[in-house]
Design a protein around this motif. Structure first.
Motif, PDB file in Angstrom:
ATOM      1  N   VAL A 211      57.678  29.060  52.854  1.00  0.00           N
ATOM      2  CA  VAL A 211      59.004  28.637  53.305  1.00  0.00           C
ATOM      3  C   VAL A 211      59.192  29.081  54.751  1.00  0.00           C
ATOM      4  O   VAL A 211      59.408  30.250  55.025  1.00  0.00           O
ATOM      5  N   SER A 212      59.083  28.114  55.645  1.00  0.00           N
ATOM      6  CA  SER A 212      59.266  28.386  57.066  1.00  0.00           C
ATOM      7  C   SER A 212      60.749  28.271  57.414  1.00  0.00           C
ATOM      8  O   SER A 212      61.526  27.652  56.676  1.00  0.00           O
ATOM      9  N   PRO A 213      61.155  28.835  58.549  1.00  0.00           N
ATOM     10  CA  PRO A 213      62.542  28.679  58.990  1.00  0.00           C
ATOM     11  C   PRO A 213      62.926  27.204  59.157  1.00  0.00           C
ATOM     12  O   PRO A 213      64.055  26.818  58.890  1.00  0.00           O
ATOM     13  N   GLU A 214      61.949  26.380  59.566  1.00  0.00           N
ATOM     14  CA  GLU A 214      62.225  24.948  59.742  1.00  0.00           C
ATOM     15  C   GLU A 214      62.513  24.279  58.401  1.00  0.00           C
ATOM     16  O   GLU A 214      63.380  23.408  58.306  1.00  0.00           O
ATOM     17  N   LEU A 215      61.779  24.676  57.354  1.00  0.00           N
ATOM     18  CA  LEU A 215      62.019  24.116  56.026  1.00  0.00           C
ATOM     19  C   LEU A 215      63.386  24.536  55.505  1.00  0.00           C
ATOM     20  O   LEU A 215      64.116  23.730  54.938  1.00  0.00           O
TER      21      LEU A 215
END
Length: 172
Positions: A10-14
């Protein structure tokens, strides 16, 4: 189709694309994107990649005050560094601009003193590395005689993780 041991980084963009950092909301977003992709006959993976990619999020420029420095033990005969203060603006790992602050200067304890001549900058690897060439004169009085020599000192730096870091020459 069955799945087991599924993991999602889970990336910040996701999280931003899902509109929440709640795991259930992120899972719903991923499923919705997969269904939407299937309806448009696009690959669910590529659709998710686009939704979570940094390119889909507006790029944020960062400006930091930074001092490029390089150890000059050998030419100065002491424990010393040559430094150049600067303000660096970058987006991600790409340098947008550099503004020098004053002249290069020496610090530490050494036999030879350093005096600034000029500083030049060189961008490397598509502006992801910065070479700071600090040219100056090292001078000392040795047995009553003045000893002077010009030298160019190279500092190699790059933006990483929202800050500037020093790199080895071979890493740039």
């Amino acid at each position: 189709m069955s799945f087991s041991d599924v993991s999602v980084d889970v990336s910040p963009e996701l999280v931003q694309a899902a509109g929440s950092n709640d795991p259930a909301a992120i899972a719903d977003f991923i499923v919705d994107e997969a269904e939407r992709s299937q309806k448009t006959q696009a690959s669910p993976v590529s659709s998710l990649a686009r939704a979570a990619s940094p390119q889909s999020v507006s790029a944020v420029s960062t400006t930091v005050n930074y001092t490029a420095d390089q150890n000059t033990t050998l030419p100065s005969f002491g424990v010393a560094w040559v430094n150049q203060d600067m303000s660096v603006t970058f987006t991600g790992n790409t340098i947008n601009s550099v503004r020098l602050k004053g002249n290069s200067y020496g610090t530490g304890i050494s036999i030879f003193a350093y005096s600034h001549i000029n500083t030049t900058l060189e961008y490397r690897k598509s502006r992801t590395c910065l070479y700071t060439h600090m040219k100056g004169t090292f001078s000392a009085i040795v047995k009553g005689s003045a000893v002077n020599f010009a030298a160019t000192v190279l500092a190699t730096d790059a933006p990483r993780g929202g800050r500037m870091v020093s790199l080895l020459y071979s890493d740039c």
